[in-house]
Enzyme design. Structure first.
Site, mmCIF file in Angstrom:
data_model
loop_
_atom_site.group_PDB
_atom_site.id
_atom_site.type_symbol
_atom_site.label_atom_id
_atom_site.label_comp_id
_atom_site.label_asym_id
_atom_site.label_seq_id
_atom_site.Cartn_x
_atom_site.Cartn_y
_atom_site.Cartn_z
ATOM 1 C CG ASP A 322 -50.628 26.131 62.520
ATOM 2 O OD1 ASP A 322 -50.623 27.218 63.098
ATOM 3 O OD2 ASP A 322 -49.512 25.417 61.988
ATOM 4 C CG HIS A 454 -28.920 58.434 71.010
ATOM 5 N ND1 HIS A 454 -29.280 58.321 69.570
ATOM 6 C CD2 HIS A 454 -27.478 59.002 71.090
ATOM 7 C CE1 HIS A 454 -27.970 58.718 68.886
ATOM 8 N NE2 HIS A 454 -27.127 58.962 69.743
HETATM 9 P P1 FAD Z 1 -48.515 22.287 65.797
HETATM 10 O O1 FAD Z 1 -47.028 23.003 66.171
HETATM 11 O O2 FAD Z 1 -48.382 21.733 64.759
HETATM 12 O O3 FAD Z 1 -48.610 21.099 67.033
HETATM 13 C C1 FAD Z 1 -49.555 20.112 67.123
HETATM 14 C C2 FAD Z 1 -49.146 18.999 67.670
HETATM 15 O O4 FAD Z 1 -50.182 18.110 68.040
HETATM 16 C C3 FAD Z 1 -47.627 18.277 66.949
HETATM 17 O O5 FAD Z 1 -46.996 17.599 68.001
HETATM 18 C C4 FAD Z 1 -48.829 16.687 66.238
HETATM 19 O O6 FAD Z 1 -47.981 15.805 66.244
HETATM 20 C C5 FAD Z 1 -49.809 16.723 67.385
HETATM 21 N N1 FAD Z 1 -50.948 15.754 67.151
HETATM 22 C C6 FAD Z 1 -51.664 16.144 65.996
HETATM 23 N N2 FAD Z 1 -52.624 15.019 66.018
HETATM 24 C C7 FAD Z 1 -52.442 14.502 67.176
HETATM 25 C C8 FAD Z 1 -53.351 13.523 67.777
HETATM 26 N N3 FAD Z 1 -54.478 12.726 67.111
HETATM 27 N N4 FAD Z 1 -52.902 12.959 68.943
HETATM 28 C C9 FAD Z 1 -51.574 13.495 69.624
HETATM 29 N N5 FAD Z 1 -51.041 14.207 68.993
HETATM 30 C C10 FAD Z 1 -51.283 14.902 67.743
HETATM 31 N N6 FAD Z 1 -44.656 30.432 63.276
HETATM 32 C C11 FAD Z 1 -44.268 31.574 63.896
HETATM 33 O O7 FAD Z 1 -45.019 32.156 64.668
HETATM 34 N N7 FAD Z 1 -43.007 31.956 63.786
HETATM 35 C C12 FAD Z 1 -41.920 31.355 63.078
HETATM 36 O O8 FAD Z 1 -40.812 31.817 63.294
HETATM 37 C C13 FAD Z 1 -42.476 30.210 62.294
HETATM 38 N N8 FAD Z 1 -41.529 29.600 61.896
HETATM 39 C C14 FAD Z 1 -41.829 28.391 61.269
HETATM 40 C C15 FAD Z 1 -41.060 27.614 60.354
HETATM 41 C C16 FAD Z 1 -41.326 26.621 59.694
HETATM 42 C C17 FAD Z 1 -40.145 25.873 58.818
HETATM 43 C C18 FAD Z 1 -42.534 25.993 59.953
HETATM 44 C C19 FAD Z 1 -42.931 25.037 59.185
HETATM 45 C C20 FAD Z 1 -43.531 26.662 60.490
HETATM 46 C C21 FAD Z 1 -43.241 27.772 61.239
HETATM 47 N N9 FAD Z 1 -44.018 28.487 62.049
HETATM 48 C C22 FAD Z 1 -43.539 29.796 62.652
HETATM 49 C C23 FAD Z 1 -45.480 28.123 62.036
HETATM 50 C C24 FAD Z 1 -45.650 27.466 63.521
HETATM 51 O O9 FAD Z 1 -44.851 26.472 63.583
HETATM 52 C C25 FAD Z 1 -47.049 27.090 63.455
HETATM 53 O O10 FAD Z 1 -48.010 27.904 63.302
HETATM 54 C C26 FAD Z 1 -47.362 26.499 65.162
HETATM 55 O O11 FAD Z 1 -46.397 25.643 65.284
HETATM 56 C C27 FAD Z 1 -48.911 26.110 65.247
HETATM 57 O O12 FAD Z 1 -48.851 25.358 66.280
HETATM 58 P P2 FAD Z 1 -50.284 24.461 66.748
HETATM 59 O O13 FAD Z 1 -49.754 24.247 68.162
HETATM 60 O O14 FAD Z 1 -51.387 24.838 66.292
HETATM 61 O O15 FAD Z 1 -49.747 22.939 65.897
#
Ligand code: FAD
Ligand code: NAD
Length: 475
Positions: A322, A454
């Site tokens: 993200d 089916h």
């Molecule tokens: P994140 O999951 O945001 O993880 C980042 C992590 O890094 C977090 O734990 C954060 O606390 C940690 N962090 C940040 N900065 C630091 C730091 N400096 N030091 C240590 N830790 C840190 N996507 C789907 O594909 N299917 C779904 O059904 C879906 N449903 C969703 C429903 C909701 C309500 C929401 C809000 C999102 C949904 N998403 C879904 C989107 C999905 O959650 C995100 O795309 C995904 O979590 C992104 O993954 P990521 O690893 O990039 O980041």
């Protein structure tokens, strides 16, 4: 003395924890840092997805769908349910248990793969030889050195200007997943994925739900035929969706949240809601990382700048999920995480953005892969379209839900599958066949020739493929 790692991953969401595991599988020494904590302060790896996103939202969608079925869907099966009620705290406790199981699962996987986990905030602390020093602040305080660093710090919810989330009345996704009693009137700003999924949960449990969407078009990213039908179905279910709405003043008071808004025709409205979910998109998260201190390039919208291989402007520093460009989806983050680990190991993986599936877990579900009909028109591609309604599918009739259809778009000359769009029961599972077809460069005729069991919903996919050639068997 600081311990040196081949790879340090900052963030244990789906992008980060999967990158860490893949790097460890490839024989590298790996650390992963994450700051999310449970109510008791213990680590809660899994990021947004596990803690306040994909997993808890799907738990509540399932609970509320069970409730809706018991209330309206079972009678025709001869099952009468008397004294139906919903215990929201118990429903939330189940959701919390599902989340905790996933947190524990990731901690187990770290142990199994020998990934060193550090609980706390990770920040850049300058160059260390040809690697990077990373300072961990928190329960797992430490100073580490990484030859490679993967930034996987995710995203946070975007608030309306001047209207901060209090998580009591004005809710982000976190608050929306923790409402402790069914609100009589629920307002939702933004008819995107979160708004529709969370609006559906609370509508099924009895809330009157009003959705205010700024754009004049509904689900602009979906195929127009799907979006049109979905809007009709959701409105029939009772979601009051107002397109082209402009939200004005939002104020919390003792009796609820007051929202002034203007409809598409300029009519002024003043509504009071018990709770207001604001789901207008998410922002990349880099605060806490001290990115500036090392000159990590961040664009004007806050995303870490990367090339198509997820390389940042700094040597040995990568970013995935993200926090970088592209769709904010858990599986996109995972694919990038795996690819980066493999690149660090000297391999040459590839993530195809053209075959990333999209799913909206409403009822009916909406799922698609590839291009929409309107995109093909805009791109000037000659195509053929084939659709098949679940109304004509035996399994859908037996299940008792015949809403929706499967639509396949194929190149007019080569018949190669260019997109698949599904609205209906289990669309999230059905779309995988389209992803597979596109990854393998299959034609619609290939799908039509494959033997589908089916009676299954997937027969609608086969029939849609036959429809591309104008030769459905069951319609
Ligand atoms: P994140 O999951 O945001 O993880 C980042 C992590 O890094 C977090 O734990 C954060 O606390 C940690 N962090 C940040 N900065 C630091 C730091 N400096 N030091 C240590 N830790 C840190 N996507 C789907 O594909 N299917 C779904 O059904 C879906 N449903 C969703 C429903 C909701 C309500 C929401 C809000 C999102 C949904 N998403 C879904 C989107 C999905 O959650 C995100 O795309 C995904 O979590 C992104 O993954 P990521 O690893 O990039 O980041
Ligand atoms: P979104 O981008 O899906 O939808 C936001 C909606 O809010 C858009 O329709 C936009 O036009 C509207 N909007 C923006 N500003 C507005 C305003 N001032 N007034 C009224 N409407 C406004 O964002 P989201 O629903 O917040 O979800 C965030 C991210 O989480 C998405 O990128 C999505 O990919 C991800 N997510 C995915 C899933 C899934 O895959 N099933 C589920 C939930 C969230």
């Amino acid at each position: 003395m600081s311990e040196t790692y081949d790879v340090i991953v900052v963030g244990a969401g789906p992008g980060g924890y999967v990158a860490a595991i893949r790097a460890a599988q490839l024989g590298m020494k790996v650390a992963c840092i994450d700051d999310w904590k449970r109510a008791d302060g213990k680590p809660a790896p899994g990021g947004t997805c596990t803690n306040v996103g994909c997993i808890p939202s799907k738990a509540l969608l399932q609970s509320s769908e069970n409730y809706a079925h018991a209330g309206h869907g079972y009678a025709e099966h001869g099952i009468d349910v008397a004294g139906l009620s919903i215990d929201v705290p118990r429903m939330l406790a189940r959701k919390d248990k599902v989340v905790a199981q996933n947190n524990d699962g990731i901690l187990y996987l770290f142990k199994k793969n020998k990934v060193a986990f550090f609980h706390g905030v990770g920040a850049f602390a300058g160059r260390a030889g040809d690697g990077w020093a990373i300072e961990v602040a928190g329960p797992g305080a430490a100073r580490l050195v990484g030859r490679n660093v993967v930034v996987a710090t995710g995203s946070t919810p975007r608030a309306l200007p001047g209207v901060p989330f209090d998580e009591e009345r004005v809710l982000s996704n976190s608050g929306a997943l923790a409402i402790r009693s069914v609100p009589a009137r629920l307002g939702v700003i933004g008819a995107g994925v979160i708004g529709l999924e969370m609006g559906s949960v609370w509508r099924r449990l009895g809330s009157e739900v009003v959705v205010l969407e700024a754009l004049p078009t509904f689900l602009a990213a979906a195929d127009e035929a799907v979006a049109r039908e979905a809007l009709r179905v959701f409105q029939r279910q009772g979601l009051a969706i107002h397109l082209g709405a402009t939200v004005g003043a939002v104020e919390s008071g003792a009796d609820g949240v007051h929202v002034d808004w203007t409809d598409a025709k300029g009519g002024a409205h003043a509504d009071t809601f018990d709770r207001l979910i604001v789901s207008i998109g998410r922002l990349p998260r880099t605060e806490g990382l001290d990115a500036k201190s090392v000159g990590l390039a961040i664009d004007e919208r806050g995303f870490v700048v990367v090339d198509e291989s997820c390389r940042t402007n700094l040597p040995g520093v990568w970013a995935v999920g993200d926090v970088v460009r592209g769709p904010m989806l858990a599986h996109k983050s995972e694919e990038e995480g795996v690819a980066v680990a493999e690149r660090i190991a000297g391999q040459h993986p590839h993530v195809d953005f053209g075959t990333i599936p999209w799913v909206i877990y409403t009822s009916p579900e909406i799922a698609w892969v590839g291009r929409t009909e309107q995109q093909l028109k805009a791109d000037g591609v000659a195509y053929k379209a084939g659709s098949f309604p679940f109304l004509a599918n035996g399994r859908a009739r037996a299940i008792g839900d015949t809403t929706g259809f499967v639509k396949i778009l194929a190149d007019a000359k080569t018949d190669r599958v260019l997109g698949m769009h599904v609205m209906g029961t289990m669309a999230s599972e059905l779309v995988s066949e389209g992803v597979m077809a596109m990854e393998f460069g299959a034609s619609a005729a290939d799908i039509a020739r494959i033997c589908h069991a089916h009676p299954t919903l997937s027969e609608a996919t086969k029939e849609a493929a036959l429809a591309v050639d104008g030769r459905t068997l069951n319609l």
